[in-house]
Design a protein around this motif. Structure first.
Motif, PDB file in Angstrom:
ATOM      1  N   ALA A 164       0.823  -1.221   0.000  1.00  0.00           N
ATOM      2  CA  ALA A 164       0.000   0.000   0.000  1.00  0.00           C
ATOM      3  C   ALA A 164       0.853   1.265   0.000  1.00  0.00           C
ATOM      4  CB  ALA A 164      -0.975  -0.017   1.170  1.00  0.00           C
ATOM      5  N   PRO A 165       1.871   1.388   0.886  1.00  0.00           N
ATOM      6  CA  PRO A 165       2.698   2.592   0.823  1.00  0.00           C
ATOM      7  C   PRO A 165       3.498   2.702  -0.474  1.00  0.00           C
ATOM      8  CG  PRO A 165       3.536   1.069   2.484  1.00  0.00           C
ATOM      9  CD  PRO A 165       2.199   0.564   2.069  1.00  0.00           C
ATOM     10  N   LEU A 166       3.844   1.572  -1.070  1.00  0.00           N
ATOM     11  CA  LEU A 166       4.534   1.606  -2.355  1.00  0.00           C
ATOM     12  C   LEU A 166       3.622   2.181  -3.441  1.00  0.00           C
ATOM     13  CD1 LEU A 166       6.940   0.897  -4.172  1.00  0.00           C
ATOM     14  CD2 LEU A 166       6.017  -1.421  -4.354  1.00  0.00           C
ATOM     15  N   CYS A 167       2.390   1.765  -3.453  1.00  0.00           N
ATOM     16  CA  CYS A 167       1.437   2.293  -4.438  1.00  0.00           C
ATOM     17  C   CYS A 167       1.202   3.782  -4.234  1.00  0.00           C
ATOM     18  CB  CYS A 167       0.127   1.520  -4.371  1.00  0.00           C
ATOM     19  SG  CYS A 167       0.223  -0.163  -5.026  1.00  0.00           S
ATOM     20  N   GLU A 168       1.162   4.214  -2.977  1.00  0.00           N
ATOM     21  CA  GLU A 168       1.011   5.639  -2.693  1.00  0.00           C
ATOM     22  C   GLU A 168       2.214   6.421  -3.224  1.00  0.00           C
ATOM     23  OE1 GLU A 168       0.831   8.688   1.140  1.00  0.00           O
ATOM     24  OE2 GLU A 168       0.498   6.536   1.452  1.00  0.00           O
ATOM     25  N   LEU A 169       3.417   5.885  -3.004  1.00  0.00           N
ATOM     26  CA  LEU A 169       4.633   6.517  -3.520  1.00  0.00           C
ATOM     27  C   LEU A 169       4.608   6.572  -5.040  1.00  0.00           C
ATOM     28  CD1 LEU A 169       7.515   7.642  -2.954  1.00  0.00           C
ATOM     29  CD2 LEU A 169       8.319   5.262  -3.044  1.00  0.00           C
ATOM     30  N   ALA A 170       4.150   5.500  -5.672  1.00  0.00           N
ATOM     31  CA  ALA A 170       4.080   5.455  -7.129  1.00  0.00           C
ATOM     32  C   ALA A 170       3.082   6.466  -7.673  1.00  0.00           C
ATOM     33  CB  ALA A 170       3.725   4.048  -7.595  1.00  0.00           C
ATOM     34  N   ASP A 171       1.958   6.628  -6.992  1.00  0.00           N
ATOM     35  CA  ASP A 171       0.996   7.646  -7.417  1.00  0.00           C
ATOM     36  C   ASP A 171       1.626   9.030  -7.382  1.00  0.00           C
ATOM     37  OD1 ASP A 171      -1.055   5.818  -7.854  1.00  0.00           O
ATOM     38  OD2 ASP A 171      -1.963   6.111  -5.872  1.00  0.00           O
ATOM     39  N   GLY A 231       0.910  -4.186  -8.603  1.00  0.00           N
ATOM     40  CA  GLY A 231       0.165  -4.103  -9.850  1.00  0.00           C
ATOM     41  C   GLY A 231       0.024  -2.687 -10.373  1.00  0.00           C
ATOM     42  N   HIS A 232       1.062  -1.885 -10.177  1.00  0.00           N
ATOM     43  CA  HIS A 232       1.029  -0.467 -10.538  1.00  0.00           C
ATOM     44  C   HIS A 232       1.970  -0.239 -11.710  1.00  0.00           C
ATOM     45  CE1 HIS A 232       1.144   3.885 -10.184  1.00  0.00           C
ATOM     46  NE2 HIS A 232       0.358   3.871  -9.121  1.00  0.00           N
ATOM     47  N   SER A 233       1.491   0.437 -12.737  1.00  0.00           N
ATOM     48  CA  SER A 233       2.305   0.609 -13.945  1.00  0.00           C
ATOM     49  C   SER A 233       3.563   1.433 -13.706  1.00  0.00           C
ATOM     50  CB  SER A 233       1.473   1.274 -15.045  1.00  0.00           C
ATOM     51  OG  SER A 233       1.042   2.564 -14.642  1.00  0.00           O
ATOM     52  N   ALA A 234       3.614   2.182 -12.607  1.00  0.00           N
ATOM     53  CA  ALA A 234       4.785   3.007 -12.310  1.00  0.00           C
ATOM     54  C   ALA A 234       5.681   2.375 -11.250  1.00  0.00           C
ATOM     55  CB  ALA A 234       4.351   4.401 -11.859  1.00  0.00           C
ATOM     56  N   VAL A 235       5.523   1.075 -10.983  1.00  0.00           N
ATOM     57  CA  VAL A 235       6.369   0.354 -10.033  1.00  0.00           C
ATOM     58  C   VAL A 235       7.067  -0.786 -10.755  1.00  0.00           C
ATOM     59  CG1 VAL A 235       6.427  -1.106  -7.979  1.00  0.00           C
ATOM     60  CG2 VAL A 235       4.976   0.914  -8.012  1.00  0.00           C
ATOM     61  N   GLY A 236       8.395  -0.807 -10.673  1.00  0.00           N
ATOM     62  CA  GLY A 236       9.165  -1.877 -11.284  1.00  0.00           C
ATOM     63  C   GLY A 236      10.421  -2.148 -10.487  1.00  0.00           C
ATOM     64  N   LEU A 237      11.359  -2.852 -11.125  1.00  0.00           N
ATOM     65  CA  LEU A 237      12.579  -3.284 -10.457  1.00  0.00           C
ATOM     66  C   LEU A 237      13.817  -2.674 -11.098  1.00  0.00           C
ATOM     67  CD1 LEU A 237      11.855  -7.107 -10.082  1.00  0.00           C
ATOM     68  CD2 LEU A 237      11.866  -5.421  -8.227  1.00  0.00           C
ATOM     69  N   LEU A 244      10.852 -12.965 -13.209  1.00  0.00           N
ATOM     70  CA  LEU A 244      10.801 -11.663 -13.880  1.00  0.00           C
ATOM     71  C   LEU A 244       9.795 -11.673 -15.029  1.00  0.00           C
ATOM     72  CD1 LEU A 244      14.544 -10.546 -14.130  1.00  0.00           C
ATOM     73  CD2 LEU A 244      12.777  -9.689 -12.565  1.00  0.00           C
ATOM     74  N   GLN A 245       8.980 -10.655 -15.064  1.00  0.00           N
ATOM     75  CA  GLN A 245       8.124 -10.396 -16.211  1.00  0.00           C
ATOM     76  C   GLN A 245       8.709  -9.186 -16.954  1.00  0.00           C
ATOM     77  OE1 GLN A 245       5.555 -12.417 -17.012  1.00  0.00           O
ATOM     78  NE2 GLN A 245       6.149 -13.638 -15.234  1.00  0.00           N
ATOM     79  N   PRO A 246       8.618  -9.153 -18.281  1.00  0.00           N
ATOM     80  CA  PRO A 246       9.245  -8.050 -19.019  1.00  0.00           C
ATOM     81  C   PRO A 246       8.852  -6.667 -18.529  1.00  0.00           C
ATOM     82  CG  PRO A 246       8.587  -9.791 -20.531  1.00  0.00           C
ATOM     83  CD  PRO A 246       8.049 -10.172 -19.180  1.00  0.00           C
ATOM     84  N   TRP A 247       7.598  -6.489 -18.136  1.00  0.00           N
ATOM     85  CA  TRP A 247       7.145  -5.165 -17.727  1.00  0.00           C
ATOM     86  C   TRP A 247       7.731  -4.720 -16.398  1.00  0.00           C
ATOM     87  CZ3 TRP A 247       4.622  -5.090 -13.062  1.00  0.00           C
ATOM     88  CH2 TRP A 247       4.071  -6.301 -12.618  1.00  0.00           C
ATOM     89  N   MET A 248       8.330  -5.655 -15.649  1.00  0.00           N
ATOM     90  CA  MET A 248       8.851  -5.321 -14.325  1.00  0.00           C
ATOM     91  C   MET A 248      10.202  -4.611 -14.356  1.00  0.00           C
ATOM     92  SD  MET A 248       8.253  -8.732 -12.040  1.00  0.00           S
ATOM     93  CE  MET A 248       6.628  -9.266 -11.481  1.00  0.00           C
TER      94      MET A 248
END
Length: 280
Positions: free
Chosen positions: A129-136, A169-175, A196-200
């Motif tokens: 949840a805090p990660l998604c908030e940071l990504a937003d 599951g946030h488009s602005a969060v990856g590795l 690993l998924q390509p989008w990550m």
């Protein structure tokens, strides 16, 4: 976009995460020119350096300097303890605010985040949840968030990071996949292939190390990294896995060591670039 990125420490000269503060003594004009002269397409900068730049030439001045030297890729770092609310002890909002202000001007490909040194967390789900908030917040500033896993931190491995990214599951969060952190965590290439998924994969950092850890993992990563191809890592295999996941750069190069820091910055950057290109 292919090409190489000089990540923050690679152009910082005689400083390291062990310095307080870890600010580069190399003027930013010299750093940018040396990065460009060595053929990189971009560079990374730490928050402490960005604070100095903000108070000197300003972020607009840095943006123009990068543009004048043809550097088109920017990465900024590092936010830790991002799950602690503003106002609570140990929060990192001063760094977060600084990096978002920089992002408004520099338009970085992503902001790198770590976690916190210590045993791996038994409850990674609490970070989602805090990660998604940071990504937003990152999206509101025109950028994304890349988690760098570290074997001495609470998000210790790429598989753990991938689990958190998938749960977000946030488009602005990856590795951010760093070779040192992959191999020193004992993660196999087959494990990487599986999780690993390509989008990550937002970014990659290449580096090398001796077969055995010397001192603590933190001391080993800060003092004894090697140029690509000079150590024991299967960098060719790592690159192959990442290319199979559709990652094609730009490839970061992150070298930290006592001997590397003593070199003139221009020489160090050229060595790092030449050896990384051989691996690629």
């Amino acid at each position: 976009m292919s090409g190489l990125v000089a990540t923050a420490w690679t152009s910082a000269g005689d400083t390291s995460p062990m310095h307080t503060p870890p600010v580069s003594s190399v003027p930013i004009t010299e750093r940018v020119a040396a990065v460009a002269d060595a053929g990189y397409c971009g560079m990374g900068l730490m928050a402490d350096d960005l604070a100095v730049i903000r108070d000197s030439i300003g972020f607009e001045g840095l943006r123009d300097l990068l543009s004048d030297h043809g550097l088109i890729h920017v990465e900024i770092e590092l936010i830790e303890r991002w799950w602690i609310p503003r106002g609570d002890a140990g929060n990192s909002y001063a760094v977060r605010d600084l990096l978002f202000d920089a992002a408004d001007v520099l338009e970085p490909a992503f902001i790198k985040i770590g976690s916190e040194n210590g045993p791996r967390t038994p409850h990674p789900e609490t970070l989602v949840a805090p990660l998604c908030e940071l990504a937003d917040q990152a999206v509101a500033h025109g950028t994304r968030i890349a988690i760098e896993t570290m074997p001495f931190s609470i998000i210790a491995t790429v598989p753990m990071g991938a689990e958190i990214v998938a749960a977000a599951g946030h488009s602005a969060v990856g590795l951010l996949v760093d070779a040192w952190h992959v191999f020193r965590a004992g993660t196999s290439l087959s494990e990487l292939e599986a999780v690993l998924q390509p989008w990550m994969v937002f970014g990659v950092e290449l580096d090398d190390a001796a077969p055995e850890v010397v001192g603590t993992l933190f001391e080993d990563t800060v003092q004894r990294r090697l140029l690509c191809g000079d150590g024991s890592f299967d960098l060719g295999g790592l690159v192959e896995v990442l290319r199979d996941k559709d990652f094609d750069g730009p490839w970061g190069v992150e070298i930290l060591s006592e001997s590397f820091r003593r070199l003139p910055v221009a020489e160090a950057l050229q060595l790092a670039a030449d050896t990384a290109r051989k691996v690629l």
